[in-house]
Design an enzyme around this catalytic site. Structure first.
Site, short mmCIF file in Angstrom:
data_model
loop_
_atom_site.label_atom_id
_atom_site.label_comp_id
_atom_site.label_asym_id
_atom_site.label_seq_id
_atom_site.Cartn_x
_atom_site.Cartn_y
_atom_site.Cartn_z
N HIS A 112 0.83 -1.20 0.00
CA HIS A 112 0.00 0.00 0.00
C HIS A 112 0.87 1.26 0.00
O HIS A 112 0.39 2.35 0.27
CB HIS A 112 -0.94 -0.01 1.20
CG HIS A 112 -1.99 -1.07 1.12
ND1 HIS A 112 -1.70 -2.42 1.17
CD2 HIS A 112 -3.33 -0.99 0.95
CE1 HIS A 112 -2.81 -3.11 1.05
NE2 HIS A 112 -3.81 -2.28 0.90
N ILE A 171 -1.00 2.45 19.28
CA ILE A 171 -1.53 1.16 18.88
C ILE A 171 -2.31 1.39 17.60
O ILE A 171 -3.19 2.26 17.56
CB ILE A 171 -2.49 0.59 19.96
CG1 ILE A 171 -1.85 0.66 21.35
CG2 ILE A 171 -2.92 -0.82 19.58
CD1 ILE A 171 -0.60 -0.12 21.52
N TRP A 207 -17.85 -16.78 7.49
CA TRP A 207 -19.16 -16.13 7.43
C TRP A 207 -19.23 -14.87 8.29
O TRP A 207 -19.97 -13.96 8.00
CB TRP A 207 -20.27 -17.12 7.85
CG TRP A 207 -20.01 -17.83 9.14
CD1 TRP A 207 -20.37 -17.41 10.39
CD2 TRP A 207 -19.32 -19.06 9.32
NE1 TRP A 207 -19.95 -18.31 11.34
CE2 TRP A 207 -19.30 -19.35 10.71
CE3 TRP A 207 -18.71 -19.97 8.44
CZ2 TRP A 207 -18.71 -20.49 11.25
CZ3 TRP A 207 -18.13 -21.10 8.97
CH2 TRP A 207 -18.13 -21.36 10.36
N LYS A 208 -18.42 -14.83 9.35
CA LYS A 208 -18.42 -13.64 10.22
C LYS A 208 -17.82 -12.44 9.49
O LYS A 208 -18.32 -11.32 9.58
CB LYS A 208 -17.66 -13.93 11.51
CG LYS A 208 -18.31 -15.00 12.37
CD LYS A 208 -17.52 -15.28 13.63
CE LYS A 208 -18.19 -16.37 14.46
NZ LYS A 208 -17.44 -16.65 15.71
#
Length: 335
Positions: free
Chosen positions: A44, A170, A225-226
């Site tokens: 990126h 963080i 799926w989550k």
């Protein structure tokens, strides 16, 4: 090949000035690309520069345009990116969300019609350096199948959370796909397989082969799926809050553009217990670090810790840059 960050910054700055950016914007964009590369996120960072220039040449990215406010509701605002450079728009909207947070305790900017912000963690770090917690996310073109589906209908919608910390912020910066597509392409450039499955091949089988995954861009959602469900709700939130384009609408375009993003900032100093906050953060980090690794000699990291270590190494030894990418950039500079 290894190149000093100063050289990368200089070459990119001159390249962006050549493409008619103001000196201020050229400096900002060059800095963001360089910093991401310095932190070890070339996928990126510098690897995206040739595509960034291609989008400028095609008129997808409007050099002189930038985000402007179109609606205000106290500590919540809507902005339109006017198809300007994603880095410029994201920097501006993060700054505004921080201002709103410091005024109201919390602030949100919903941005529509912008372009790729490159590394989302850049803006999480920006907010943290201004003593704000941030929650940021963006939608994308369809590049993952919804769980159980064959074709891509949902985006890998990068999600960022940052927390200010005295010893260094963080910063969680992750795509909702197992691997960001820039990272998959990074493995491809290095001629390497992914360490884990990252998407589906033409036979609807999970694969760790970058070429097979990139062929139709069918990434694997985190948590199966989550992750699929999380991608959908992030797209909904970015779209309705900004009144912008959904992944569906973005996917109808030939090139990924006019995307929607959310910038939420919280000013934790309103509680007047900064010392306690820092103590609690260190308590969590110490408890996390103090675990026996499965593989002897391995280290356990908090979000953003490895990037800071990579940065220190690259500052000392020079930044590892793909030779083909650097050649493309130098060719663009001489074009």
């Amino acid at each position: 090949m290894r190149i000093s960050s100063e050289n990368i910054q200089k070459v990119l700055y001159e390249l962006f000035v050549k493409y008619k950016f103001t000196t201020e914007k050229a400096q900002l964009i060059a800095n963001v690309f360089t910093e991401s590369t310095l932190d070890g996120v070339s996928s990126h960072g510098i690897n995206r520069v040739p595509l960034f220039i291609e989008y400028i040449e095609k008129g997808v990215i409007k050099i002189d345009a930038e985000a402007e406010k179109v609606a205000s509701f106290g500590n919540i605002e809507r902005w339109d990116g006017n198809l300007g450079p994603g880095i410029v728009n994201a920097t501006k909207c993060t700054k505004r969300a921080v201002e709103l947070a410091k005024q109201h305790g919390m602030g949100m900017v919903a941005l529509r019609n912008t372009n790729h912000w490159m590394r989302g963690g850049t803006y999480g770090k920006q907010a943290a350096n201004d003593n704000c917690i941030s929650i940021l996310f963006t939608n994308t073109k369809p590049n993952m199948p919804p769980w159980g589906g064959k074709d891509s209908r949902i985006g890998n919608n990068p999600f960022v959370v940052s927390i200010p910390r005295k010893k260094g912020p963080i910063v969680l910066d992750m795509a909702i796909s197992q691997f960001a597509f820039g990272k998959i392409n990074d493995y491809k450039l290095r001629g390497q397989k992914l360490p884990y499955h990252g998407g589906w091949d033409d036979n609807n089988e999970l694969s760790n082969d970058p070429d097979k995954i990139l062929l139709k861009e069918r990434g694997l959602p985190i948590g199966y799926w989550k992750g699929s469900a999380l991608s959908i709700v992030l797209d909904m939130l970015a779209t309705i809050l900004s009144a912008g384009n959904s992944t569906y609408k973005i996917g109808s375009k030939e090139i990924e553009t006019a995307i929607s993003q959310i910038y939420i900032c919280i000013y934790p100093e309103v509680f007047n217990d900064k010392g306690l906050q820092q103590k609690l953060i260190e308590e969590i980090i110490d408890f996390t670090h103090d675990v026996e690794p499965i593989i002897p000699g391995d280290n356990i990291y908090y979000p953003g810790e490895r990037s800071s270590q990579t940065r220190a190494k690259n500052l000392k030894e020079g930044v590892l840059v793909n030779e083909n990418i650097w050649e493309k950039i130098m060719a663009l500079s001489k074009k």
